[in-house]
Design a protein around this motif. Sequence first.
Motif, PDB file in Angstrom:
ATOM      1  N   ASP A  28      -3.233  -3.142  -2.130  1.00  0.00           N
ATOM      2  CA  ASP A  28      -3.979  -1.946  -2.502  1.00  0.00           C
ATOM      3  C   ASP A  28      -4.111  -1.899  -4.025  1.00  0.00           C
ATOM      4  N   TRP A  29      -5.160  -1.245  -4.504  1.00  0.00           N
ATOM      5  CA  TRP A  29      -5.385  -1.146  -5.943  1.00  0.00           C
ATOM      6  C   TRP A  29      -4.611   0.030  -6.542  1.00  0.00           C
ATOM      7  N   ASN A  30      -4.845   1.225  -6.000  1.00  0.00           N
ATOM      8  CA  ASN A  30      -4.303   2.456  -6.578  1.00  0.00           C
ATOM      9  C   ASN A  30      -2.981   2.837  -5.921  1.00  0.00           C
ATOM     10  N   THR A  81      -9.019  -2.228  -0.754  1.00  0.00           N
ATOM     11  CA  THR A  81      -9.097  -0.977  -1.484  1.00  0.00           C
ATOM     12  C   THR A  81     -10.411  -0.241  -1.255  1.00  0.00           C
ATOM     13  N   THR A  82     -10.462   0.998  -1.716  1.00  0.00           N
ATOM     14  CA  THR A  82     -11.698   1.779  -1.657  1.00  0.00           C
ATOM     15  C   THR A  82     -12.558   1.531  -2.888  1.00  0.00           C
ATOM     16  N   GLU A  83     -12.014   0.863  -3.896  1.00  0.00           N
ATOM     17  CA  GLU A  83     -12.784   0.557  -5.111  1.00  0.00           C
ATOM     18  C   GLU A  83     -13.820  -0.506  -4.764  1.00  0.00           C
ATOM     19  N   ASP A  87       0.857  -1.183   0.000  1.00  0.00           N
ATOM     20  CA  ASP A  87       0.000   0.000   0.000  1.00  0.00           C
ATOM     21  C   ASP A  87       0.891   1.230   0.000  1.00  0.00           C
ATOM     22  N   SER A  89       0.548  -0.421 -10.174  1.00  0.00           N
ATOM     23  CA  SER A  89      -0.725  -0.574  -9.456  1.00  0.00           C
ATOM     24  C   SER A  89      -0.868  -1.991  -8.900  1.00  0.00           C
ATOM     25  N   PHE A 120      -7.235  -8.291  -2.053  1.00  0.00           N
ATOM     26  CA  PHE A 120      -7.265  -6.883  -2.442  1.00  0.00           C
ATOM     27  C   PHE A 120      -7.893  -6.093  -1.313  1.00  0.00           C
ATOM     28  N   LYS A 164     -11.721  -0.784   2.311  1.00  0.00           N
ATOM     29  CA  LYS A 164     -11.188   0.167   3.286  1.00  0.00           C
ATOM     30  C   LYS A 164     -12.324   1.088   3.684  1.00  0.00           C
TER      31      LYS A 164
END
Length: 121
Positions: free
Chosen positions: A52-54, A82-84, A8, A59, A80, A104
């Motif tokens: 994390d994704w981003n 993430t906020t996605e 991350d 990535s 994964f 998240k």
Amino acid sequence: MKRCLIVDDSKVIRKVARHILETLQFQVEEAGDGREAMSRCEEDMPDVVLLDWNMPVMSGMEFLQLLRQSGHADQPKVVFCTTENDMAHIRAALDAGADEYVMKPFDRETLQVKLQLVGVA
């Protein structure tokens, strides 16, 4: 002791995740982006990756695709984190080889359940 690599770009997220994972008896390593994570995996493959994704440089999705294509026999479980949260992102992550997906912000109980689902906790 199971080993987890937290990937991350946020130091805060890595610190929170490290604390949770250490209370769950994991040995923890950290990486700030996918490229650093790939180097760590090539040195010594962890049992599970919290991803994390981003991120800058590489990535989470690029890392996951590279990891799954690497041909290593001892592939780690990948969660994964993430906020996605839309179905397209979740489906893409699972199709690329992620084992689980956690949103998240997360707490100890949520992370523990996800780790149990992939068979490492």
